[in-house]
Design a protein around this motif. Structure first.
Motif, mmCIF file in Angstrom:
data_model
loop_
_atom_site.group_PDB
_atom_site.id
_atom_site.type_symbol
_atom_site.label_atom_id
_atom_site.label_comp_id
_atom_site.label_asym_id
_atom_site.label_seq_id
_atom_site.Cartn_x
_atom_site.Cartn_y
_atom_site.Cartn_z
ATOM 1 N N ALA A 308 0.826 -1.208 0.000
ATOM 2 C CA ALA A 308 0.000 0.000 0.000
ATOM 3 C C ALA A 308 0.855 1.250 0.000
ATOM 4 O O ALA A 308 0.520 2.243 -0.628
ATOM 5 N N SER A 309 2.000 1.203 0.694
ATOM 6 C CA SER A 309 2.820 2.402 0.781
ATOM 7 C C SER A 309 3.633 2.622 -0.487
ATOM 8 O O SER A 309 4.018 3.739 -0.777
ATOM 9 N N THR A 310 3.894 1.540 -1.264
ATOM 10 C CA THR A 310 4.683 1.699 -2.476
ATOM 11 C C THR A 310 3.813 1.988 -3.678
ATOM 12 O O THR A 310 4.306 2.441 -4.690
ATOM 13 N N THR A 317 0.988 7.162 4.636
ATOM 14 C CA THR A 317 0.188 8.162 5.334
ATOM 15 C C THR A 317 -0.140 7.681 6.734
ATOM 16 O O THR A 317 -0.398 6.500 6.950
ATOM 17 N N VAL A 318 -0.111 8.592 7.684
ATOM 18 C CA VAL A 318 -0.443 8.318 9.078
ATOM 19 C C VAL A 318 -1.562 9.272 9.485
ATOM 20 O O VAL A 318 -1.462 10.480 9.238
ATOM 21 N N PRO A 319 -2.643 8.761 10.051
ATOM 22 C CA PRO A 319 -3.759 9.653 10.419
ATOM 23 C C PRO A 319 -3.307 10.751 11.382
ATOM 24 O O PRO A 319 -2.590 10.499 12.346
#
Length: 544
Positions: A308-310, A317-319
């Motif tokens: 998901a991050s790549t 993303t961090v809330p």
């Protein structure tokens, strides 16, 4: 039978709103009075909100991460008598709604309402009528993080609902979602069809567990689970809270599958919207990870969660919510309200190091860990008594500066959730050992998120110890509406010039930030010198 609304209470004095961090229940759950149903974050305190009723959760009206004003309805309950008997579709409790029809839906699959009191029949009815996994968003997120296909998890909640604990147990037992067809052959994993141009969400199965429409394709549930098209309605009824959830999730209400009706119109609940959005997100992750075919969703657990991050170029993303957002708001208010000026100095504390070493053993005999902080707190109070303007508050509306006569010192504590500032009350009236014991207790409970709101209120001055991570000097931000904050650097041996010679001495760097509207730079310097005098000569603390 009655439907009861529960409004967000005032969980702290003067609090206007709170962030709903986590739901502890789901629609269909049976709750008892005083049982915690949600966790709400307010002003750096995490508070559990208890249920005022014995009954069954009907609908959750706020989303996790949402800022909710005090007095807004956040949850509804069915109370009085047999709560489940009052709900014709309570076996699929995720879709319960306060004004749901009292007659069974004629479009429901045969046997969907048969003997709801039987747990086995109830679970079967859920699969037969809905054809999807009932799981709250938190469980679905956890499943993606752990690489678990939520469709393969046996739910232990009401109506077969999958809980966070179910997901963890499945992951710990070695299940990854890849064997969902073996674990639940009658159900089969959900399949994502990314080429159809239709909503990639599995929704309905027939009473035998085969996907709706499978008969036309001649495929079995385990071999070729179907994808369900978007509902594609022209009109859909929904509560305002549900429409808000749909807007936040970017979901078209007309696409969300539902069997519920109101006045002959399709009716969608917030839980249906969340489940639909979660399935679409899982499908998109599967596509981004290159997954496809019958096991697309099953593979997304390992591939999409990790990728998901790549998928967006290596970003993650961090809330920005909870304690982090509270800290951000507080820091912004302080920095943009009070003009900050920082004063730096260094104090030689050889005598303090020696005194602490001598007293440390006596403190240990009383099961107290003695650090340097209690000494600094006592020296600080001596300085505040001499220069009371640093123990103050500016009330702009009243056009007055309030000089505080209490000495309540906040101690900034770094935790996994962010910075918290418990307050040690009446520092001037306590001994070094009492201060040491209280500081250790507050810091420990701050890291465990067990502080009460009251324990973080009433501060008149704050200390922050950035030296604990090796720093020397900083420009700390004032804990507004206080007017000053003292930062402590790392205690270390540094070169000191005395009488024309240089020697190694234990020194403590100090960083004092002040609100320049209230405190002049000269007064800040004299205050710091006074504190340094007590730290250089710790025997003076005996006079305090």
């Amino acid at each position: 039978m009655a439907t009861k609304e529960f409004k967000l209470p005032d969980v702290g004095e003067g609090v206007a709103e709170g962030e709903l961090v986590n739901w502890l229940v789901a629609p269909g759950d049976t709750v008892s009075e005083d049982q915690p149903v949600a966790e709400v974050e307010t002003d750096k305190a995490l508070v559990e909100v208890p249920s005022p009723y014995d009954g069954t959760v009907k609908e959750l009206l706020a989303e996790e991460g949402e800022m909710v004003p005090v007095g807004n309805v956040i949850i509804t309950f069915t109370v009085g008598g047999d709560a489940e008997a009052d709900e014709p579709s309570s076996e699929s409790g995720a879709d319960a709604e306060p004004d749901a029809p009292t007659e069974p839906d004629a479009s429901a699959e045969p046997g969907a309402s048969a003997e709801p009191e039987a747990p086995g029949a109830e679970a079967d009815a859920v699969e037969a009528t809905e054809g999807r996994v009932f799981a709250p968003p938190s469980a679905r997120r956890l499943a993606r993080e752990l690489g678990v296909n939520v469709a393969a998890v046996n739910g232990s909640g009401p109506g077969g609902r999958v809980t966070d604990a179910d997901v963890r147990n499945h992951a710990e037992s070695g299940g990854t979602g890849e064997t969902g067809g073996e674990a639940k052959a009658s159900k089969g994993p959900k399949q994502v069809d990314m080429s159809s141009g239709k909503s990639a969400v599995s929704r309905r199965e027939d009473a035998d567990g085969e996907p709706a429409g499978a008969g036309t394709g001649g495929a079995s549930a385990s071999a070729a689970p179907s994808t369900v098209e978007r509902a594609g309605r022209e009109r859909t009824l929904a509560a305002p809270a549900t429409r808000r959830v749909a807007d936040e999730e970017g979901v078209d209400l007309n696409d969300v599958p539902t069997d519920e009706t109101r006045d002959g119109e399709a009716f969608v609940t917030a839980e249906q919207v969340r489940s639909y959005a979660a399935d679409v997100a899982a499908a998109e992750e599967a596509e981004a990870a290159g997954a496809g075919g019958p096991s697309a969703t099953a593979g997304a657990g390992n591939g999409a969660a990790a990728g998901a991050s790549t998928a967006t170029g290596g970003e993650e993303t961090v809330p920005y919510r909870g304690v982090r957002r509270t800290i951000g708001n507080q820091m912004a208010e302080s920095k943009y309200t009070a003009p900050h000026v920082s004063h730096h100095d260094t104090v030689v504390i050889d005598d303090l190091v020696e005194a602490r070493e001598e007293l440390k053993e006596h403190a240990a005999e009383r099961d107290v860990k003695l650090t340097y902080l209690p000494f600094v707190m006592k020296a600080l109070v001596a300085g505040l008594k001499e220069f009371p303007v640093l123990n103050s508050e500016l009330r702009e509306d009243e056009e007055e500066i309030v000089l505080k006569k209490e000495y309540n010192v906040g101690i900034a504590v770094a935790t996994d959730a962010g910075l918290m500032v418990p307050v040690v009350k009446d520092v001037d009236q306590k001994s070094l050992l009492q201060l040491a014991e209280e500081v250790n207790d507050l810091a420990s409970r701050a890291r465990e998120r067990k502080l009460s709101r009251e324990e973080m209120q009433g501060g008149t001055f704050t200390i922050t110890n950035f030296g604990a991570v090796g720093g020397e000097y900083a420009t700390p931000i004032i804990n507004y509406p206080e007017t000053a904050i003292l930062g402590l650097g790392a205690i270390d041996e540094r070169p000191v010039a005395e009488d024309g010679e240089v020697r190694a001495a234990h020194t403590l760097p100090l960083s004092l930030s002040i609100d320049h509207r209230v405190i002049d730079g000269a007064e800040a310097g004299r205050f710091t010198n006074h504190v340094m005098e007590y730290l250089e000569n710790p025997q003076l603390l005996l006079l305090e």
